[in-house]
Design an enzyme around this catalytic site. Structure first.
Site, PDB file in Angstrom:
ATOM      1  NE  ARG A  32     -13.212  -4.752  -9.339  1.00  0.00           N
ATOM      2  CZ  ARG A  32     -13.897  -5.843  -9.703  1.00  0.00           C
ATOM      3  NH1 ARG A  32     -13.271  -6.943 -10.069  1.00  0.00           N
ATOM      4  NH2 ARG A  32     -15.218  -5.830  -9.701  1.00  0.00           N
ATOM      5  CE1 TYR A  34       7.909   4.700   2.692  1.00  0.00           C
ATOM      6  CE2 TYR A  34       6.449   2.911   2.074  1.00  0.00           C
ATOM      7  CZ  TYR A  34       6.645   4.230   2.410  1.00  0.00           C
ATOM      8  OH  TYR A  34       5.573   5.069   2.470  1.00  0.00           O
ATOM      9  CE  LYS A  47       7.789   7.221  -3.493  1.00  0.00           C
ATOM     10  NZ  LYS A  47       7.482   5.974  -2.882  1.00  0.00           N
TER      11      LYS A  47
HETATM   12  C1  LIG Z   1      11.251   1.582  -1.552  1.00  0.00           C
HETATM   13  C2  LIG Z   1       9.770   1.811  -1.472  1.00  0.00           C
HETATM   14  N1  LIG Z   1       8.944   0.756  -1.601  1.00  0.00           N
HETATM   15  C3  LIG Z   1       7.599   0.913  -1.526  1.00  0.00           C
HETATM   16  C4  LIG Z   1       7.022   2.145  -1.304  1.00  0.00           C
HETATM   17  C5  LIG Z   1       5.521   2.270  -1.227  1.00  0.00           C
HETATM   18  O1  LIG Z   1       5.017   2.786  -2.421  1.00  0.00           O
HETATM   19  P1  LIG Z   1       3.725   3.744  -2.528  1.00  0.00           P
HETATM   20  O2  LIG Z   1       3.988   4.948  -1.702  1.00  0.00           O
HETATM   21  O3  LIG Z   1       3.620   3.999  -4.000  1.00  0.00           O
HETATM   22  O4  LIG Z   1       2.581   2.936  -1.995  1.00  0.00           O
HETATM   23  C6  LIG Z   1       7.846   3.256  -1.166  1.00  0.00           C
HETATM   24  C7  LIG Z   1       7.254   4.589  -0.909  1.00  0.00           C
HETATM   25  O5  LIG Z   1       7.926   5.509  -0.503  1.00  0.00           O
HETATM   26  C8  LIG Z   1       9.253   3.090  -1.254  1.00  0.00           C
HETATM   27  O6  LIG Z   1      10.099   4.136  -1.111  1.00  0.00           O
END
Ligand SMILES: Cc1ncc(COP(=O)(O)O)c(C=O)c1O
Length: 383
Positions: A46, A98, A195
């Site tokens: 961890r 988001y 992503k």
């Molecule tokens: C711009 C953006 N920030 C944060 C996140 C959150 O990331 P995660 O899905 O890896 O927790 C996403 C997820 O789609 C995103 O598109």
């Protein structure tokens, strides 16, 4: 090192015990100690794991930062940032966030006493007006999701310095290949590694990169104390994905440009959001702070009918209808009912997330196939 060399080599070494060229997957939770406290720098996974540490060094190098931290998801990374704050503190955030980021802010941290103000950050006066003496963090996402507004990071950094608060930038859409917020004055860069960094839609992961040692110490403390770390197998997959980040991003950008130009001419399309257009409201800022315009394109349909958007989203064959973005394969999504469903309808419409808005994550397939696929799906609306 230049970017493409860093993507392949930065922070990595051949395995000291075997010479393995690729970083091994250290699938272990614990490490032998010769006597209590006498160990080789690793005690418990961890806290530290060699595969994760290699990825964290690589991520830091790509963002031109000193310290990298990898988490179990993008939201876990954001969670650690907000835990730097105390009840009574305020955050000024992009209003076009988001949906999951909006949800953790409002549903998890607001009840714990942290207050969030959401503003259109393309208007710096709005940001200035929202800052109070309690503001401890400015949180920006640029390009924004899904309407691809571009926020001027350098100007936000000036406002953050004046206010004596931190500036955090979610760099998920741009990636460090296109935009490096720390160079523009940000204090924290965050990624949904899920992503473009991972790039193959096979891992959920998050990351933070910072330059300041005291800030890094606080974040490492939270990473270890709250425990939302990623596993070594996932760290390995992302190290592998990053080796082609520069190649993939170039291909994403070229394909997205061609699709944006195609959509602009299509009679069923109303608004089109792509920062590469000279008449995009923030095009100049994009040219200034980004190397290219990214792989995301959003558009709405004439008449703004939900049923038309549903037809297009269900009608593509190569574009897969799915959440997420940034993989080599093209995805199509309907923000109002998918990624942004957590945001109240009134709020989301204000930011352009209307019922017919469609978001494309343009992959790196052959462009002719992608254009043909969109054309046949859009023709279903017209008929
Ligand atoms: C711009 C953006 N920030 C944060 C996140 C959150 O990331 P995660 O899905 O890896 O927790 C996403 C997820 O789609 C995103 O598109």
């Amino acid at each position: 090192m230049k970017f493409g060399t860093k993507a392949i080599h930065a922070g990595l070494e051949h395995d000291p015990s075997t010479g393995a060229v690729m970083t091994p997957i250290y699938q272990t939770s614990t490490y032998a100690q010769a006597s209590p406290g006498d160990h080789k720098g690793y005690e418990y996974s961890r806290t530290q794991n060699p595969t994760r540490a290699a990825l964290e060094r690589n991520l830091a190098a790509l963002e031109n930062g000193k310290f990298g931290l990898a988490f179990g998801s993008g939201l876990a990374a954001i969670d650690s940032v907000i835990k730097l704050l105390e009840p009574g503190d305020e955050v000024v955030a992009t209003n076009d966030l988001y949906g999951g980021t909006y949800r953790i802010f409002i549903k998890v941290f607001e009840p714990l006493g942290i207050h969030f103000r959401f503003v259109d950050m393309t208007d710096l006066d709005e940001v200035r007006k929202a800052i109070t003496e309690r503001t401890k963090l400015i949180w920006a996402e640029t390009p924004t999701n899904p309407t691809l507004k571009i926020i001027d990071i350098s100007s936000l950094a000036v406002l953050a310095t004046e206010a004596g608060c931190l500036l955090g930038v979610d760099n998920t859409f741009a990636t460090p290949y296109l935009q490096q917020p720390l160079k523009l004055g940000a204090d924290i860069v965050m990624h949904s590694v899920t992503k473009y960094l991972g790039g193959h839609s096979d891992v959920v992961m998050g990351a933070l990169v910072v330059n300041d040692e005291a800030l890094a110490e606080k974040l490492y403390f939270l990473q270890n104390s709250c425990g939302a770390v990623c596993g070594p197998m996932d760290a390995f997959l992302v190290l592998r994905g990053i080796k082609t980040l520069h190649l993939r991003m170039e291909a994403h950008c070229i394909n997205a440009m061609q699709i944006a130009n195609f959509l602009r001419e299509h009679p069923a399309v109303d608004q089109i959001y792509w920062p590469g257009f000279e008449d995009h409201a923030n095009h100049e800022v994009a040219v200034e702070q980004m190397k290219d315009f990214g792989g995301m394109v959003s558009f709405s349909l004439k008449g703004d009918r939900l049923e038309d958007a549903m037809k297009v989203c269900s009608g593509t064959e190569i574009f897969t209808l799915a959440e997420s973005l940034g993989g080599v394969e093209s995805l199509i999504g309907h923000p109002a009912s998918m990624t942004h469903a957590a945001i109240p309808a009134e709020e989301r419409r204000k930011t352009g997330v209307v019922d017919s808005l469609i978001r494309l994550s343009v992959g790196v397939e052959d462009i002719d196939d992608l254009l043909e696929d969109l054309e046949q799906a859009l023709n279903q609306v017209q008929s």
